[in-house]
Enzyme design. Structure first.
Site, short mmCIF file in Angstrom:
data_model
loop_
_atom_site.label_atom_id
_atom_site.label_comp_id
_atom_site.label_asym_id
_atom_site.label_seq_id
_atom_site.Cartn_x
_atom_site.Cartn_y
_atom_site.Cartn_z
N TYR A 153 0.81 -1.23 0.00
CA TYR A 153 0.00 0.00 0.00
C TYR A 153 0.85 1.28 0.00
O TYR A 153 0.31 2.38 -0.05
CB TYR A 153 -0.92 0.03 1.22
N HIS A 203 -4.63 6.06 -1.16
CA HIS A 203 -5.19 6.08 0.20
C HIS A 203 -4.12 6.37 1.26
O HIS A 203 -4.44 6.65 2.41
CB HIS A 203 -5.84 4.71 0.48
#
Length: 196
Positions: free
Chosen positions: A14, A19
């Site tokens: 990630y 995000h």
């Protein structure tokens, strides 16, 4: 003491996703102020480091829970509305174009799951948010944000190479805004940075 939280999801897969732009801003602040590297902090379920900006002590957190459980990192730290006034949360925002950010105070989550989780745990919206834009836009400035089922894939998708340049630039600018909030207060920082 000010508490600055960079929202995102844990794990290498990630790292460069949209995000996680909140974490990128906190990383930029750490680098700029030469703070010690982030270390795992079980108590706060976060990576954390602390230092000083000006004369003010700051605690920096990057929650190691997933986004929708971000509030867990703060439930032992923020136990009153007074304490929440020292909280600054940096997070991604679909309603702003890439390369822009906005400072708000005492505003709703706008559907952001990380903010929803924090509000649920600390029982107030009266804290500062730095919303960092992640949506592409047309040359005239019109947002091209995804809708419906495409949203999740978009926010957990990585920034494209040309976008990363903008992200690095906005992360540095937002780090300066964070310093100003800490040293001069949110009103000064809003006046300076929300004009653009």
């Amino acid at each position: 003491m000010k508490i600055i939280v960079g929202l995102g999801n844990p794990g290498d897969e990630y790292t460069d996703t949209r995000h996680n732009v909140g974490r990128m801003v906190v990383d930029a602040l750490i680098k700029k102020n030469k703070f010690d590297a982030l270390e795992s902090n079980k108590k706060y379920q976060s990576l954390s480091t602390e230092g000083k900006i000006g004369k003010e002590k700051v605690l920096l957190l990057e929650p190691e829970t997933f986004m929708n459980k971000s509030g867990n990192a703060l439930k032992s730290l923020i136990t009153s509305k007074k304490a929440a006034e020292n909280l600054i949360v940096v997070r991604d925002d679909l309603d702003l174009p890439l390369g822009r950010f906005k400072i708000t105070f005492n505003r709703s989550s706008g559907g952001h799951r990380g903010i929803d989780s924090i509000v649920k745990q600390i029982k107030t919206e009266a804290f500062i948010q730095i919303k960092v834009g992640i949506s592409p836009s047309t040359p005239s400035g019109k947002l091209k944000k995804p809708t419906g089922d495409a949203v999740l894939d978009f926010i957990i998708g990585p920034f494209k190479k040309p976008e990363m340049e903008k992200v690095k630039k906005v992360a540095k600018e937002a780090a300066v805004a964070l310093e100003m909030i800490v040293i001069e207060g949110k009103e000064s920082a809003m006046g300076e940075f929300n004009q653009h």
